[in-house]
Write a protein that holds these residues in place. Structure first.
Motif, PDB file in Angstrom:
ATOM      1  N   UNK A  96       0.827  -1.207   0.000  1.00  0.00           N
ATOM      2  CA  UNK A  96       0.000   0.000   0.000  1.00  0.00           C
ATOM      3  C   UNK A  96       0.862   1.257   0.000  1.00  0.00           C
ATOM      4  N   UNK A  97       1.933   1.249   0.794  1.00  0.00           N
ATOM      5  CA  UNK A  97       2.852   2.384   0.831  1.00  0.00           C
ATOM      6  C   UNK A  97       3.507   2.596  -0.530  1.00  0.00           C
ATOM      7  N   UNK A  98       3.912   1.507  -1.166  1.00  0.00           N
ATOM      8  CA  UNK A  98       4.557   1.605  -2.475  1.00  0.00           C
ATOM      9  C   UNK A  98       3.591   2.169  -3.514  1.00  0.00           C
ATOM     10  N   UNK A  99       2.370   1.638  -3.562  1.00  0.00           N
ATOM     11  CA  UNK A  99       1.398   2.139  -4.541  1.00  0.00           C
ATOM     12  C   UNK A  99       1.051   3.601  -4.299  1.00  0.00           C
ATOM     13  N   UNK A 100       0.926   3.977  -3.036  1.00  0.00           N
ATOM     14  CA  UNK A 100       0.606   5.367  -2.716  1.00  0.00           C
ATOM     15  C   UNK A 100       1.744   6.291  -3.132  1.00  0.00           C
ATOM     16  N   UNK A 101       2.980   5.869  -2.881  1.00  0.00           N
ATOM     17  CA  UNK A 101       4.120   6.722  -3.231  1.00  0.00           C
ATOM     18  C   UNK A 101       4.295   6.842  -4.739  1.00  0.00           C
ATOM     19  N   UNK A 102       3.972   5.794  -5.470  1.00  0.00           N
ATOM     20  CA  UNK A 102       4.068   5.853  -6.931  1.00  0.00           C
ATOM     21  C   UNK A 102       2.982   6.765  -7.500  1.00  0.00           C
ATOM     22  N   UNK A 103       1.797   6.735  -6.904  1.00  0.00           N
ATOM     23  CA  UNK A 103       0.669   7.500  -7.430  1.00  0.00           C
ATOM     24  C   UNK A 103       0.719   8.988  -7.130  1.00  0.00           C
ATOM     25  N   UNK A 104       1.537   9.400  -6.156  1.00  0.00           N
ATOM     26  CA  UNK A 104       1.578  10.815  -5.783  1.00  0.00           C
ATOM     27  C   UNK A 104       2.550  11.568  -6.689  1.00  0.00           C
TER      28      UNK A 104
ATOM     29  N   UNK B 162      -3.639  14.300 -10.170  1.00  0.00           N
ATOM     30  CA  UNK B 162      -2.959  13.064  -9.808  1.00  0.00           C
ATOM     31  C   UNK B 162      -3.798  11.900 -10.319  1.00  0.00           C
ATOM     32  N   UNK B 163      -3.155  10.812 -10.723  1.00  0.00           N
ATOM     33  CA  UNK B 163      -3.849   9.631 -11.198  1.00  0.00           C
ATOM     34  C   UNK B 163      -4.626   8.986 -10.038  1.00  0.00           C
ATOM     35  N   UNK B 164      -5.942   8.800 -10.167  1.00  0.00           N
ATOM     36  CA  UNK B 164      -6.726   8.248  -9.054  1.00  0.00           C
ATOM     37  C   UNK B 164      -6.683   6.723  -8.949  1.00  0.00           C
ATOM     38  N   UNK B 165      -6.135   6.034  -9.933  1.00  0.00           N
ATOM     39  CA  UNK B 165      -6.154   4.573  -9.924  1.00  0.00           C
ATOM     40  C   UNK B 165      -5.345   3.974  -8.767  1.00  0.00           C
ATOM     41  N   UNK B 166      -4.106   4.455  -8.479  1.00  0.00           N
ATOM     42  CA  UNK B 166      -3.397   3.873  -7.326  1.00  0.00           C
ATOM     43  C   UNK B 166      -4.143   4.042  -6.007  1.00  0.00           C
ATOM     44  N   UNK B 167      -4.796   5.180  -5.817  1.00  0.00           N
ATOM     45  CA  UNK B 167      -5.566   5.381  -4.585  1.00  0.00           C
ATOM     46  C   UNK B 167      -6.738   4.408  -4.509  1.00  0.00           C
ATOM     47  N   UNK B 168      -7.398   4.169  -5.623  1.00  0.00           N
ATOM     48  CA  UNK B 168      -8.485   3.195  -5.654  1.00  0.00           C
ATOM     49  C   UNK B 168      -8.004   1.783  -5.385  1.00  0.00           C
ATOM     50  N   UNK B 169      -6.829   1.444  -5.938  1.00  0.00           N
ATOM     51  CA  UNK B 169      -6.256   0.126  -5.675  1.00  0.00           C
ATOM     52  C   UNK B 169      -5.899  -0.047  -4.206  1.00  0.00           C
ATOM     53  N   UNK B 170      -5.361   0.996  -3.598  1.00  0.00           N
ATOM     54  CA  UNK B 170      -4.999   0.926  -2.184  1.00  0.00           C
ATOM     55  C   UNK B 170      -6.241   0.749  -1.323  1.00  0.00           C
ATOM     56  N   UNK B 171      -7.285   1.507  -1.590  1.00  0.00           N
ATOM     57  CA  UNK B 171      -8.518   1.367  -0.811  1.00  0.00           C
ATOM     58  C   UNK B 171      -9.121  -0.027  -0.955  1.00  0.00           C
ATOM     59  N   UNK B 172      -9.141  -0.549  -2.173  1.00  0.00           N
ATOM     60  CA  UNK B 172      -9.646  -1.899  -2.394  1.00  0.00           C
ATOM     61  C   UNK B 172      -8.766  -2.923  -1.689  1.00  0.00           C
ATOM     62  N   UNK B 173      -7.460  -2.728  -1.758  1.00  0.00           N
ATOM     63  CA  UNK B 173      -6.529  -3.638  -1.099  1.00  0.00           C
ATOM     64  C   UNK B 173      -6.685  -3.641   0.409  1.00  0.00           C
ATOM     65  N   UNK B 174      -6.950  -2.488   0.995  1.00  0.00           N
ATOM     66  CA  UNK B 174      -7.148  -2.417   2.442  1.00  0.00           C
ATOM     67  C   UNK B 174      -8.384  -3.209   2.850  1.00  0.00           C
TER      68      UNK B 174
END
Length: 127
Positions: A46-54, A74-86
């Motif tokens: 989650x940290x990796x995806x968030x840092x890549x998306x920012x 900012x691309x919203x897809x990494x944030x959506x992936x993180x929320x789904x992953x959580x």
């Protein structure tokens, strides 16, 4: 080299967290520690995806009257992936903890090797 590491320090921290979680998952025989290791690995992803998306200097992906082009957001897809992953991670953790409780009630231990040996003995007794 050091400047590159410093610029990517969040990604490096995510990789280190993932390695810690992976080694915990592999090297411990205790089921609770394995669950904790898996949660550390989830957090690292989650940290990796968030840092890549920012992207510094860009706006949240909410269209307003200020910006008209997609390059301002900012691309919203990494944030959506993180929320789904959580959500998935919490669900998997709950199922793993429930199964761990059931295993402990049956075998009176959390050590995976002891559970396996007791299960083999039970199987041999039934045959």
């Amino acid at each position: 080299m050091l400047q590159s590491l410093w610029n990517n320090r969040i990604q490096c921290a995510a990789v280190i967290l993932f390695a810690i979680g992976f080694s915990t998952l592999l090297l411990n025989r205790n089921l609770i520690k394995k669950i904790i290791g898996l949660n550390i690995m989830d957090t690292a992803v989650f940290l990796f995806l968030t840092s890549i998306g920012y992207i510094r200097g860009r706006l949240a992906p909410i269209v307003s009257e200020g910006a008209a082009t997609y390059s301002a957001y900012v691309n919203p897809i990494p944030a959506g992936l993180v929320l789904t992953g959580i959500v998935v991670s919490v669900s998997v953790t709950a199922v793993m903890l429930a199964l761990t409780i059931r295993l402990y009630q049956r075998y009176h231990t959390l050590n995976l090797d002891e559970i396996y040996m007791q299960a083999l003995r039970e199987q041999e007794e039934h045959e």
